[in-house]
Design an enzyme around this catalytic site. Sequence first.
Site, PDB file in Angstrom:
ATOM      1  N   LYS A  41      -5.907  71.055 -28.330  1.00  0.00           N
ATOM      2  CA  LYS A  41      -5.536  70.096 -27.284  1.00  0.00           C
ATOM      3  C   LYS A  41      -6.680  69.927 -26.290  1.00  0.00           C
ATOM      4  O   LYS A  41      -7.055  68.801 -25.944  1.00  0.00           O
ATOM      5  CB  LYS A  41      -4.278  70.572 -26.583  1.00  0.00           C
ATOM      6  CG  LYS A  41      -3.718  69.578 -25.566  1.00  0.00           C
ATOM      7  CD  LYS A  41      -2.426  70.092 -24.949  1.00  0.00           C
ATOM      8  CE  LYS A  41      -1.324  70.182 -25.971  1.00  0.00           C
ATOM      9  NZ  LYS A  41      -0.036  70.635 -25.396  1.00  0.00           N
TER      10      LYS A  41
ATOM     11  N   GLY B 189       5.471  73.023 -30.013  1.00  0.00           N
ATOM     12  CA  GLY B 189       6.653  73.602 -29.386  1.00  0.00           C
ATOM     13  C   GLY B 189       6.718  75.112 -29.399  1.00  0.00           C
ATOM     14  O   GLY B 189       7.674  75.694 -28.880  1.00  0.00           O
TER      15      GLY B 189
ATOM     16  N   HIS C  53      11.595  67.707 -31.828  1.00  0.00           N
ATOM     17  CA  HIS C  53      11.154  69.024 -32.297  1.00  0.00           C
ATOM     18  C   HIS C  53      11.595  69.270 -33.729  1.00  0.00           C
ATOM     19  O   HIS C  53      10.804  69.703 -34.577  1.00  0.00           O
ATOM     20  CB  HIS C  53      11.719  70.109 -31.373  1.00  0.00           C
ATOM     21  CG  HIS C  53      11.409  71.505 -31.824  1.00  0.00           C
ATOM     22  ND1 HIS C  53      12.281  72.240 -32.603  1.00  0.00           N
ATOM     23  CD2 HIS C  53      10.326  72.292 -31.628  1.00  0.00           C
ATOM     24  CE1 HIS C  53      11.745  73.426 -32.853  1.00  0.00           C
ATOM     25  NE2 HIS C  53      10.567  73.485 -32.259  1.00  0.00           N
TER      26      HIS C  53
ATOM     27  N   SER D 140      -8.734  88.933 -69.648  1.00  0.00           N
ATOM     28  CA  SER D 140      -7.854  88.221 -68.717  1.00  0.00           C
ATOM     29  C   SER D 140      -7.219  89.256 -67.803  1.00  0.00           C
ATOM     30  O   SER D 140      -6.631  90.228 -68.281  1.00  0.00           O
ATOM     31  CB  SER D 140      -6.770  87.439 -69.463  1.00  0.00           C
ATOM     32  OG  SER D 140      -5.957  86.724 -68.558  1.00  0.00           O
TER      33      SER D 140
ATOM     34  N   ASN E  71      -0.599  91.256 -61.760  1.00  0.00           N
ATOM     35  CA  ASN E  71       0.683  91.865 -61.357  1.00  0.00           C
ATOM     36  C   ASN E  71       0.634  93.379 -61.550  1.00  0.00           C
ATOM     37  O   ASN E  71       0.879  94.164 -60.631  1.00  0.00           O
ATOM     38  CB  ASN E  71       1.837  91.272 -62.168  1.00  0.00           C
ATOM     39  CG  ASN E  71       1.985  89.787 -61.958  1.00  0.00           C
ATOM     40  OD1 ASN E  71       1.401  89.214 -61.042  1.00  0.00           O
ATOM     41  ND2 ASN E  71       2.755  89.142 -62.809  1.00  0.00           N
TER      42      ASN E  71
ATOM     43  N   CYS F 173      -4.394  85.861 -65.500  1.00  0.00           N
ATOM     44  CA  CYS F 173      -3.110  85.340 -65.975  1.00  0.00           C
ATOM     45  C   CYS F 173      -1.922  85.859 -65.176  1.00  0.00           C
ATOM     46  O   CYS F 173      -0.776  85.520 -65.456  1.00  0.00           O
ATOM     47  CB  CYS F 173      -2.903  85.655 -67.452  1.00  0.00           C
ATOM     48  SG  CYS F 173      -2.872  87.413 -67.844  1.00  0.00           S
TER      49      CYS F 173
END
Length: 875
Positions: free
Chosen positions: A22, A101, A455, A764, A768, A831
Amino acid sequence: MTKNVYCFSEGNSEMKGLLGGKGANLAEMTRLGLPVPDGFTITTEACMSYLNNNRDFTVELQEEIQKNIKDLEHRSGKYLSDPQNMMLLSVRSGSKFSMPGMMDTVLNLGLNDENVVYLAEVTQDESFAYDCYRRLLQMFGDVVYGIDSSHFENFLEFYKRKNRVKLDSELTASQLKEIVHEYKRIYLEIKKQAFPQNPQEQLLAAVEAVFSSWNNERANIYRKLHHIADDLGTAVNIQLMVFGNSGENSGTGVAFTRNPSTGENKLFGEYLINAQGEDVVAGIRTPSPISELKTSMPEIYDQFFEMSEILEKHYRDMQDIEFTIENKKLYLLQTRNGKRTAHAAFKIAVDLVSEGLNTKEEAILSLDPHSVNQLLHPVFVAEGLKKAELISTVGLPASPGSATGRICFDAASAKEWTDRGEKVVLVRQETSPEDIGGMIVSEAIVTSRGGMTSHAAVVARGMGTCCVAGCSELDIDEFLKIIKYPKGTLNEGDVISVDGTSGDLYVGEVALELSEKNADFETIMSWAKEFSRLDVRMNAETKADIKTGMAFNASGIGLVRTEHMFFAPERLIEMRRFILADNQEIRNKSLQTILAYQIEDFKTIFETIAGQSTVIRLLDPPLHEFVPSKESELKKIAQEMNVDFMYLKQRVNELHEINPMLGHRGCRLAVTYPELYIMQAEAIIRSVISLKQEKNVDVAPEIMIPLVGMDGELSLLKEKIEEHIKHIIETEKCDVSFTIGTMIELPRACLIADDLAKEADFFSFGTNDLTQMTFGFSRDDAAKYINQYLAEGILPVDPFQTIDVSGVGELIKIAVEKTRQVKPSMKIGVCGELGGDPHSIEFFDQLGLDYVSCSPYRVPVAYLAAAQSGIRMKK
């Protein structure tokens, strides 16, 4: 000495880190000669210094603020507490990134019991003066003293009802004086102290409050949602007040240079006559569309239209502009890049390129990759809408999309209900920043008040959440938790369906389907592919998923999970025969049956993917996952397979593992039962041969061995698989190209990647399991504590959602470097699901990986992120 305060004439738009968005934009608009009320900005550095030093408001900072107040008085000819030329101030927050806000604002600062009389005399308008004073009392009480705003709002609503007044602007001077008196009494009752009468004291207290608002709950929630760093701080903008509430020739509004919902190149916004800026955003009154300003104040409209064009061309992006009209004089209070829906974002990005304002690279960088998920938002099935009961058709379509959920009337309930697995729709008269926690978890947001720039509308569009605002047909009682509408009543917990594209609401659940892609989406995706160095593949094994990924132009399949193919009833029983067999003959017979199924599986995959690269992971899970653990199910299986129940029970107990994630699975299973992998490899090769002979489709499968942690595992299994494949090729007299690689998902595999690379044709990364193994976290159980780790700052991000650069990322980096030393051009991909995360993709791109792979619907997200990374790396 550090400079903590900059007047608007000293800054520019490049100083957002120091002056906040701003402040930097106010400085830039001042530099452009636009009508900005004069003022100055206290820096974000001053904010963080205050917060990091026990909220110490230093004498040096106070003196710098006082000096700038004197300079502002000198420039403006107005002075604090001057009866004839009174200066009133606004105090507003403004961080580097827009957080609408979320932090605090104080308007009309400088008024007190004496000054309000002077203001009334100078303006000859007591109603105006006391309206400003009651607003200051409410804002200051809320922001600085922490008095819940509802104390003021509830009294105001009670007073208006008692005096049969509908709008705030209809209150008389004497009525406003009574309200001011009551507001001051609220201070004494709740805080046991009076409202401060000294303007200098008001100012410093307001600045401290705005600094502190950087760490309020709603700001923290918003930053987490939008990945904004906690150490940026907020600037404070102190600015001369201009008054939109000074009569019928005054007003205030918010406008966008383009439609933030659709992207249409047309001025879009709203305004209120005789109001202050917070009234529009708060949604207390439903404003008029800005097009009506052309009739009521044509000169002002023409000025504003011209200035909006100047700002859009200057910033080369759609602008969100706040303005005030004081006695037919226009002032600009703020401009910023406007929040927009994903649909609008893609259209605006393409249009700005076609209009010559931006390049394709700039268009791609302007988009949030996550917004692709919003673009492909669900829509209601047309047949379902025909049968559904309408609640309302008068709501404003504030943020597109369609959603169904149970009605909740407050943020706390919405959070509580979603925590127990419910989908909710947050229904309020109007939302406020305090509702952000409930807004985030809701499927949709509905308000009975407020407009397209309220808002609720602005925050919902920024989050990509479906929203209908200003639905005036609804009588929402938040205390009794009921909604009255023309045809009936709804209670908390009732299911409603919300169409944020049309503004319509329906009783009950309406079926959903995915919306279709559009031309702007296709254009952006074609540009993304042009600028992406990384290829993007999909994780898929079903025909439907593969077709979805192909529709998004995936460059092949990065992971086929073959274990998913074993759970159909006719396959599962054969797999169980294999597991439970006590001799090789029975095992081989079961495998031959499974082989036939697998050949058809792979033929379907290869035919659907039409010859593109395909990585097939051989069987990964432990054997116990194929047999039940409950005694009732075991008895049923014993009967189906004609096997002795006690033998079956004993065999299942033998398969049970204390920690299956670290157990007899992946390549370890194949070392014990090599015939499993040999069968799968045969199915892959025979399907390739069959397609080549029958349909002239040529495929070069990439066969991936999972969970390798030692080079001996890989060399043993690769040798057995290659030997069997060569035998098939010689027998069938058909050339087939294939490669054999491994999935890197163990820390040890990363550290010996150079040894593994001597045997492997490709790598690869299975991020996970690599994340699980590195942290020692179970992905399935980590949810019990990982949010606490994030809240406490122990973890900066959830490592299962975004790459842990210093740990998991460092292991991947080591593996890549070691691999490239042995085989500089070996294909390396990812992957795991991190292959669809934008932040992780940038890291993988920097390491020089060849591709990422993710679920089909994340392919466009990955392409856009890869393109952005590619563009940034070239700069």
